[in-house]
Design a protein around this motif. Structure first.
Motif, mmCIF file in Angstrom:
data_model
loop_
_atom_site.group_PDB
_atom_site.id
_atom_site.type_symbol
_atom_site.label_atom_id
_atom_site.label_comp_id
_atom_site.label_asym_id
_atom_site.label_seq_id
_atom_site.Cartn_x
_atom_site.Cartn_y
_atom_site.Cartn_z
ATOM 1 N N ASN A 1 0.673 -1.213 -0.003
ATOM 2 C CA ASN A 1 0.044 -0.056 0.065
ATOM 3 C C ASN A 1 0.855 1.187 -0.144
ATOM 4 O O ASN A 1 0.377 2.442 -0.663
ATOM 5 N N ALA A 2 1.998 1.386 0.794
ATOM 6 C CA ALA A 2 2.603 2.600 0.874
ATOM 7 C C ALA A 2 3.569 2.999 -0.399
ATOM 8 O O ALA A 2 3.285 3.908 -0.762
ATOM 9 N N GLU A 3 3.900 1.764 -1.172
ATOM 10 C CA GLU A 3 4.586 2.143 -2.479
ATOM 11 C C GLU A 3 3.637 2.519 -3.387
ATOM 12 O O GLU A 3 3.825 3.594 -4.360
ATOM 13 N N ALA A 4 2.249 1.865 -3.407
ATOM 14 C CA ALA A 4 1.130 2.373 -4.391
ATOM 15 C C ALA A 4 0.811 3.690 -4.163
ATOM 16 O O ALA A 4 0.419 4.423 -5.138
ATOM 17 N N VAL A 5 0.699 3.998 -3.136
ATOM 18 C CA VAL A 5 0.442 5.625 -2.572
ATOM 19 C C VAL A 5 1.393 6.434 -3.094
ATOM 20 O O VAL A 5 1.167 7.478 -3.847
ATOM 21 N N GLU A 6 2.777 6.092 -3.154
ATOM 22 C CA GLU A 6 3.738 7.173 -3.746
ATOM 23 C C GLU A 6 3.905 6.930 -5.302
ATOM 24 O O GLU A 6 3.686 8.071 -5.766
ATOM 25 N N ALA A 7 3.355 5.966 -5.717
ATOM 26 C CA ALA A 7 3.274 5.818 -7.303
ATOM 27 C C ALA A 7 2.133 6.662 -7.898
ATOM 28 O O ALA A 7 1.999 7.396 -8.826
ATOM 29 N N ILE A 8 1.020 6.803 -7.001
ATOM 30 C CA ILE A 8 -0.270 7.427 -7.484
ATOM 31 C C ILE A 8 0.232 8.847 -7.327
ATOM 32 O O ILE A 8 -0.260 9.722 -8.195
ATOM 33 N N ASN A 9 0.855 9.179 -6.143
ATOM 34 C CA ASN A 9 1.128 10.666 -5.980
ATOM 35 C C ASN A 9 2.065 11.114 -7.285
ATOM 36 O O ASN A 9 1.881 12.133 -7.781
ATOM 37 N N GLU A 10 3.102 10.227 -7.643
ATOM 38 C CA GLU A 10 3.856 10.593 -8.934
ATOM 39 C C GLU A 10 2.945 10.776 -9.935
ATOM 40 O O GLU A 10 3.187 11.578 -10.957
ATOM 41 N N PHE A 11 2.232 9.989 -10.345
ATOM 42 C CA PHE A 11 1.273 9.807 -11.561
ATOM 43 C C PHE A 11 0.458 11.155 -11.589
ATOM 44 O O PHE A 11 0.205 11.824 -12.580
ATOM 45 N N ALA A 12 -0.340 11.266 -10.412
ATOM 46 C CA ALA A 12 -1.015 12.581 -10.410
ATOM 47 C C ALA A 12 -0.216 13.785 -10.368
ATOM 48 O O ALA A 12 -0.777 14.791 -11.246
ATOM 49 N N GLY A 13 1.103 13.943 -10.022
ATOM 50 C CA GLY A 13 1.999 15.095 -10.032
ATOM 51 C C GLY A 13 2.219 15.113 -11.656
ATOM 52 O O GLY A 13 2.228 16.347 -12.330
ATOM 53 N N TYR A 14 2.528 13.932 -12.408
ATOM 54 C CA TYR A 14 2.841 14.001 -13.666
ATOM 55 C C TYR A 14 1.614 14.475 -14.502
ATOM 56 O O TYR A 14 1.852 15.356 -15.724
ATOM 57 N N MET A 15 0.681 14.170 -14.309
ATOM 58 C CA MET A 15 -0.582 14.414 -15.108
ATOM 59 C C MET A 15 -0.865 15.997 -14.879
ATOM 60 O O MET A 15 -1.440 16.598 -15.770
ATOM 61 N N ARG A 16 -0.817 16.384 -13.635
ATOM 62 C CA ARG A 16 -0.898 17.812 -13.238
ATOM 63 C C ARG A 16 -0.329 18.472 -14.005
ATOM 64 O O ARG A 16 -0.437 19.726 -14.545
ATOM 65 N N GLY A 17 0.984 18.390 -14.183
ATOM 66 C CA GLY A 17 2.156 19.019 -14.776
ATOM 67 C C GLY A 17 1.782 19.189 -16.419
ATOM 68 O O GLY A 17 1.783 20.074 -17.052
ATOM 69 N N CYS A 18 1.342 18.052 -17.012
ATOM 70 C CA CYS A 18 1.219 18.048 -18.306
ATOM 71 C C CYS A 18 0.048 19.161 -18.574
ATOM 72 O O CYS A 18 0.034 19.574 -19.409
ATOM 73 N N THR A 19 -1.012 18.835 -18.025
ATOM 74 C CA THR A 19 -2.428 19.478 -18.193
ATOM 75 C C THR A 19 -2.151 21.115 -17.934
ATOM 76 O O THR A 19 -2.667 21.805 -18.621
ATOM 77 N N ASP A 20 -1.252 21.474 -16.905
ATOM 78 C CA ASP A 20 -0.963 22.911 -16.689
ATOM 79 C C ASP A 20 -0.060 23.556 -17.757
ATOM 80 O O ASP A 20 -0.337 24.544 -18.332
ATOM 81 N N PHE A 21 0.834 22.560 -18.359
ATOM 82 C CA PHE A 21 1.686 23.367 -19.374
ATOM 83 C C PHE A 21 0.823 23.444 -20.796
ATOM 84 O O PHE A 21 1.182 24.156 -21.747
ATOM 85 N N LEU A 22 -0.416 22.737 -20.871
ATOM 86 C CA LEU A 22 -1.058 23.228 -22.025
ATOM 87 C C LEU A 22 -1.721 24.380 -22.147
ATOM 88 O O LEU A 22 -2.030 25.002 -23.239
ATOM 89 N N ASN A 23 -1.770 25.017 -20.884
ATOM 90 C CA ASN A 23 -2.264 26.677 -20.863
ATOM 91 C C ASN A 23 -0.927 27.430 -20.976
ATOM 92 O O ASN A 23 -1.218 28.741 -21.033
ATOM 93 N N GLU A 24 0.174 26.855 -21.128
ATOM 94 C CA GLU A 24 1.503 28.085 -21.254
ATOM 95 C C GLU A 24 1.847 28.470 -22.527
ATOM 96 O O GLU A 24 1.875 27.365 -23.541
ATOM 97 N N ASN A 25 1.823 29.719 -23.039
ATOM 98 C CA ASN A 25 2.276 30.126 -24.219
ATOM 99 C C ASN A 25 3.671 30.390 -24.165
ATOM 100 O O ASN A 25 4.275 30.596 -25.439
ATOM 101 N N ASN A 26 4.340 30.567 -23.177
ATOM 102 C CA ASN A 26 5.811 31.051 -23.002
ATOM 103 C C ASN A 26 6.701 30.005 -22.330
ATOM 104 O O ASN A 26 5.797 29.063 -21.882
ATOM 105 N N CYS A 27 7.886 30.627 -22.000
ATOM 106 C CA CYS A 27 8.451 29.729 -21.149
ATOM 107 C C CYS A 27 8.177 29.568 -19.709
ATOM 108 O O CYS A 27 7.422 30.435 -19.249
ATOM 109 N N ILE A 28 8.555 28.396 -19.017
ATOM 110 C CA ILE A 28 8.080 28.553 -17.779
ATOM 111 C C ILE A 28 9.316 28.270 -16.661
ATOM 112 O O ILE A 28 10.399 28.213 -17.234
ATOM 113 N N LYS A 29 9.295 28.453 -15.613
ATOM 114 C CA LYS A 29 10.298 28.351 -14.473
ATOM 115 C C LYS A 29 11.061 26.945 -14.713
ATOM 116 O O LYS A 29 10.235 25.859 -14.734
ATOM 117 N N ALA A 30 12.098 26.886 -14.684
ATOM 118 C CA ALA A 30 12.902 25.774 -14.879
ATOM 119 C C ALA A 30 12.501 24.272 -13.617
ATOM 120 O O ALA A 30 12.604 23.412 -13.871
#
Length: 429
Positions: free
Chosen positions: A265-294
């Motif tokens: 369960n502990a490792e699954a929770v970490e994986a879900i958190n990583e997956f959620a962070g990745y998906m959130r980053g991808c969808t946020d970048f969809l609205n970016e027209n310029n460069c973003i903070k490194a």
């Protein structure tokens, strides 16, 4: 000054001021076509110098004095000199446009125009010693001599030659450029004919000024179209990148890994958190027209790497050494390169201890990011070809140049690995 002198002086100074402003605008926006902009900038600068010289010439005519004596002669010489110089510069600019659109190599009429320019300068030098085209009376007033029509004839022939070439290749010019080019040539021809038979107001210089305005407007039109095309390209590329990062098979693989990890369960929770962070980053970048903070980009890379490592275990290792994160970078620039390193450098071979390193540092007034892998490597010559497996590198290279003036270089050796370096000038970000 007489009323005629005042008209000349005023109009030509305003024309010169416009050319200066136009030249500054071209210099600022020259990045979209440096070669063409530099050629047009030379032409507009020459027109400005022509107008200033002729304005000074008209203002000093009839003024008696030691200073005025030399001023009127020097300014007249300069006006004729720059008028002759305009011919090869126009030919050079139009040649560049035609070659760029058509790919034709054998266009040498610019050299003919330089020949007419040289002939005109030789005649001016001879006239300065032994006047035969024009001279000045005791009242310091300009007047024509027997061969005073020679400058007009030289200009007429030069313009006719250029007009003939332009008409031959006019299909390679867009509608606005056709209008600008033809008027640029026809207006001076008409004015030269008038000047040959009736001397008075310098219609030739006025015609050149009007035509120069048209060329500048044509340049602005092309620059606006360039920005529209770039915006369209970047929008399409941004959408393509996001779609690529959240493609179904990647989501399916992540979910499969998470399902397997649910035994812990502990490792699954970490994986879900990583997956959620990745998906959130991808969808946020969809609205970016310029460069973003490194930092945001590096966070996305960490999420991606973590998910891949959970799938492939010890076969893939990724190390980060991020000494510099205070700059901006196009979305997915580093992520795409890391993904390439893992997918094409490591996973496409039997390498058991695959290693990817991501470093960032500030040096030589630039922000540098390096992605290095010990994978299979490849022949970098394929980067100049249409290659689907390396399209990520090619697109990233384009976006870096367009969004932040950055550069991308690739070093690779088959069997030893690949190093990709991103360089972003500090002054741009």
């Amino acid at each position: 000054m007489t009323s005629l002198q005042t008209v000349h002086f005023t109009i030509e100074l305003w024309g010169a001021l416009f050319c200066i402003i136009a030249g500054i605008s071209i210099f600022i926006t020259r990045h979209f076509d440096k070669a063409g902009a530099n050629k047009l900038l030379k032409l507009i600068t020459t027109v400005a110098l022509l107008l200033i010289s002729d304005a000074v010439s008209w203002a000093s005519r009839g003024a008696v004095g030691y200073f005025e004596y030399y001023l009127v002669r020097i300014s007249n010489f300069a006006a004729f000199f720059f008028a002759f110089l305009i011919m090869p510069l126009v030919a050079d600019y139009l040649t560049y446009i035609i070659k760029k659109r058509s790919g034709i190599v054998g266009l040498y009429w610019t050299y003919v125009e330089w020949g007419f320019f040289a002939l005109g300068v030789i005649l001016l030098i001879i006239n300065a010693v032994h006047p035969f085209m024009y001279d000045f009376d005791s009242g310091n007033t300009y007047f024509r001599l027997t061969y005073g029509i020679l400058p007009g004839i030289i200009g007429f022939i030069g313009i006719i030659i250029t007009l003939g070439v332009v008409l031959s290749y006019i299909k390679y010019l867009n509608t606005f450029e056709k209008t600008a080019a033809i008027l640029y040539l026809i207006l001076p021809i008409v004015s030269v004919i008038i000047q040959i038979f009736r001397y008075g107001i310098s219609l030739t210089y006025f015609a050149i000024t009007v035509s120069t305005i048209l060329f500048f407007v044509s340049y602005v039109f092309n620059y606006m179209q360039y920005n529209i095309d770039i915006e369209h390209t970047l929008t399409e590329e941004r959408i393509r990148l996001v779609n690529q990062q959240i493609q179904p098979h990647f989501i399916f693989n992540c979910l499969t890994t998470i399902r397997y990890l649910c035994r812990d369960n502990a490792e699954a929770v970490e994986a879900i958190n990583e997956f959620a962070g990745y998906m959130r980053g991808c969808t946020d970048f969809l609205n970016e027209n310029n460069c973003i903070k490194a930092k945001r980009e590096f966070d996305l890379v960490r999420h991606y790497v973590s998910l891949e490592q959970r799938r492939f275990g010890d076969k893939i290792s990724v190390e980060f050494d991020l000494a510099d994160t205070d700059f901006k970078i196009p979305p997915f620039a580093v992520q795409t390169l890391v993904e390439n390193a893992i997918k094409h450098g490591l996973r496409s071979s039997d390498i058991k201890n695959g290693l990817v390193t991501v470093t960032s540092k500030f040096e030589n007034n630039s922000h540098t990011v390096e992605i290095t892998d010990n994978g299979v490597g490849f022949d970098t010559k394929i980067l100049s070809e249409e290659n689907k497996t390396r399209v990520g590198i090619q697109n990233t290279q384009k976006r870096l140049a367009l969004l932040c003036g950055g550069k991308l270089s690739v070093e690779s050796e088959i069997g030893k690995g690949t190093k990709v370096r991103i360089t972003i000038p500090a002054k741009v970000v």
